[in-house]
Design an enzyme around this catalytic site. Sequence first.
Site, PDB file in Angstrom:
ATOM      1  CB  CYS A 187      10.987   4.488  -5.076  1.00  0.00           C
ATOM      2  SG  CYS A 187      10.442   6.073  -5.037  1.00  0.00           S
TER       3      CYS A 187
ATOM      4  NE  ARG B  83       3.279   4.181  -4.444  1.00  0.00           N
ATOM      5  CZ  ARG B  83       3.882   3.355  -5.079  1.00  0.00           C
ATOM      6  NH1 ARG B  83       3.955   2.085  -4.893  1.00  0.00           N
ATOM      7  NH2 ARG B  83       4.472   3.660  -6.229  1.00  0.00           N
TER       8      ARG B  83
ATOM      9  CG  HIS C  47      -1.144   5.712  -7.399  1.00  0.00           C
ATOM     10  ND1 HIS C  47      -1.487   6.733  -7.864  1.00  0.00           N
ATOM     11  CD2 HIS C  47      -0.113   5.647  -6.707  1.00  0.00           C
ATOM     12  CE1 HIS C  47      -0.472   7.697  -7.587  1.00  0.00           C
ATOM     13  NE2 HIS C  47       0.372   6.817  -7.037  1.00  0.00           N
TER      14      HIS C  47
ATOM     15  CG  ASN D  46       5.597   5.264 -11.200  1.00  0.00           C
ATOM     16  OD1 ASN D  46       6.166   4.655 -11.860  1.00  0.00           O
ATOM     17  ND2 ASN D  46       5.293   4.960  -9.900  1.00  0.00           N
ATOM     18  CG  ASP D  47       3.633  11.432  -9.493  1.00  0.00           C
ATOM     19  OD1 ASP D  47       2.726  11.234 -10.504  1.00  0.00           O
ATOM     20  OD2 ASP D  47       3.835  10.884  -8.474  1.00  0.00           O
TER      21      ASP D  47
ATOM     22  CD  GLU E   4       7.133  11.960  -6.538  1.00  0.00           C
ATOM     23  OE1 GLU E   4       6.658  10.918  -7.063  1.00  0.00           O
ATOM     24  OE2 GLU E   4       6.575  12.556  -5.403  1.00  0.00           O
TER      25      GLU E   4
ATOM     26  NE  ARG F 219       1.178   7.570 -11.675  1.00  0.00           N
ATOM     27  CZ  ARG F 219       1.679   7.365 -10.312  1.00  0.00           C
ATOM     28  NH1 ARG F 219       2.560   8.652  -9.899  1.00  0.00           N
ATOM     29  NH2 ARG F 219       1.954   6.310  -9.573  1.00  0.00           N
TER      30      ARG F 219
ATOM     31  NE  ARG G 125       4.836   8.568  -1.114  1.00  0.00           N
ATOM     32  CZ  ARG G 125       4.373   8.144  -2.494  1.00  0.00           C
ATOM     33  NH1 ARG G 125       5.121   8.198  -3.649  1.00  0.00           N
ATOM     34  NH2 ARG G 125       3.422   7.622  -2.732  1.00  0.00           N
TER      35      ARG G 125
END
Length: 826
Positions: free
Chosen positions: A757, A558, A451, A709-710, A686, A720, A594
């Site tokens: 995203c 986020r 992140h 990403n996830d 995800e 990650r 989100r």
Amino acid sequence: MVGIVIVSHSYRIAEGVAELAREMGGPDVRLETAGGLDTQEHPIGTDAVLVMQAIERAWSDDGVLVLMDLGSAVLSAEMALDLMPEGARAGVLLCEAPLVEGAVAATVTAKMGGSLEAVAAEARGGLAGKIAHLGAPVPEPAAPGSAVPGGIGEEALTLRLTIRNPHGLHARPAARFVQTASGFDAKIEVRNLTSGRGPADAASLNAVATLGAAVGHEIEVAAAGPQAAEAIHAIRALAARNFDETVEAGAPAPVEAPSAAPAQGVVRGFAASPGIAIGAVRRCHVPPLEIGRDDADDPDAEAAALETATAATVVAVQHQREAVAARAGETEAAIFDAHLLFLRDEALLAPARHAIHEEGRSAARAWSDSIDRTAAMWDGLEDEYLRARAADLRSVGAQVLARLLGVEPPQPRIDAAGVLVAADLTPADTAGLDPALVLGIATAHGGPTSHAAVLARALGIPAVVGLGGATLELEEGSTVAVDGRSGELYVDPSSADVARLESEAIALAEARAIAREGAHGSAVTRDGVAVEIAANVGGPAEVPAAVEAGADGIGLFRTEFLFMGRDRMPDEEEQEAAYRAAALALAGRPLLIRTLDAGADKPLPYLGQAREENPFLGVRGVRLGLERPEILETQLRAILRVAADHPVRVMFPMVTTRDELRGARKVLDRARAAADAPLEVGIMVEVPAAALTAGALAAEVDFFSIGTNDLTQYTLAADRGNEHVAGLTDALHPGVLALIRATVDGARLHGRWVGVCGELAADAAATPLLLGLGVRELSMSAPAIAAVKQAVRATDTGEAAALADRALDCATAGEVRALLGGLIRP
Ligand code: PEP
Ligand code: MG
């Protein structure tokens, strides 16, 4: 009957001791245990809350005797007392008696109706039988007559040790030393024989660590009192274990701490945010807080305020420790033990109390002065590594001070423009950075989709991560260059390297300027398919820059960043204000919010989530929302209130099953009862299970947004945030692409749209591939928008579909990259 509590690092030891004691005292004794972290699940560790609960269970008006094993068991028991109501504390006695013998003796005396004092006295005498039988242990080496000058007397037992830890007795090993020494009924002092510093009180971390005991130095430990022999024994054993630090086996003890940082050359890490930055090494510092009131009229109230603020900070640091231990392991988390010791260190607290009572100072002023004085001692040390620990002390000191002043703890920051070098950055740290000063970021740990890296991209700051621990040794002010495209850090770059990097930076800036010219038009493919290009943000303050960069809307807000770096949850009004500010700045463009994605690497200490072995596979995202529906409902009400006036979409993170989706929708229905409004509802895809059951999920949502990403970390089983597996976390792996295709196929069954995203959306080289897979919305950090819009305009969706088919036939991410390399247009 007096109650008894057994506190041990080990669940099994605590239970075993209790079993033995019950054998002697009978089943009806009031005997409770607090061993391990949370019983069978985490059998090793100590936890103040568990100790407090055991005391409550054992509660008796006759009093409660607490017996502990060593180190943090003692700290946790003390902390448990701090957590109890003041009136109850007087009835609890923390007793230094030996655990097993003490428990047996205490239980028998309690059973006979002995008073608390009598039970404690029996416990303390628990060793008498064994001593009489075996004779008192003779400690060695006990240099006769080597008493510490000005110290604890002729009769002291002494021990000489040579330090083998590469950084000497710095904060972590010193913390282990202090924890061990504090576990005994003995007065213990330490001297640095090599430098002549000391004696220092072994109960004070500040005093021990500022002895400047470097590698190769000889120290002398002197102990006096009833448990001097045991203490010396335990300290010798600790030193034999190098104070529980890993020291390379067989390495000869160097005379001076080695500097592992390269003096010059290139260190390779992972590219985390594109761009080039050349500048001086800078480290984070905690900015000073305005104290305001130096003096106070009511010393008792000030002293009580100081006690409350330190106790609250202890609890907060414990939560931080648990979060880091869960994420990065016990070794990384051990630094927080030093922070906890700072908070209990009489070398800090006693002068502060003295200033409050004797000089009429306010608690804030007294504490701040004490921190400054002690930090100055650290600053004065020769060892550079030890000197740097002053920052830890100031950071903990600032947390207490902020509580005393009733303000939010200050965010760490850099004081002058340069390249920020740090071990790792939490999302909250990164969010607080000033892009005007932070020219680049170089971290020792972390992966390219961590992140912190995501935020660096959002802020447009070039970043390289996972460079290794040696990076931390770089001297503040020395020159480095970050190449965020290649993942390289140039240490003391040559003038030729500087010239080349500068001209590449200029070329990059020019290319960006050209792309920006077209950034405000819509992104339509050559064959006329419109694609929404949106921005990812962490708060309303980022929205104007996103619009400026050409965003067609916000594709990922986020919201967890609104919840971080603070002591309590933002309430409904506060949240509504943030979402409304974002919507207003968008001037009619869509805003996709989100819901809270906390947990894993974004823990919220005030939620008090249980420690998890695998937090990325634990209670995060919508799972937390369903476990704490009141949090989700409050957030949804705030979102709905804004949706009444603006085009708003909402999505739930980390949805794995249809039941979770239904559960979240139920909470939404409840929120709607209070504030109904039109709202498109979607989920993040995800988790592979969600991608593979997309058809069933699509029937119950309006859209999907794929979090690559996830999705990548869960598909490739590669954390990650872990630089050691960063090579694996490649979203272009055909396995991930197949899941994107499955998601689109499922969505098409019900006519739903699909966006991406995750960070893959920001990679213009991947744009044709994603469009070919059927994705029609891309959301990314604002600086990437212009280039991705260009890439959309250069794409034909028919060609792209053929490209996607070929990519799905590839075996590796490398093969997919090679394929994309052939298609990208200049
Ligand atoms: C993702 O996982 O791709 C995503 C966009 O969510 P986050 O990075 O916030 O976990
Ligand atoms: Mg995610």
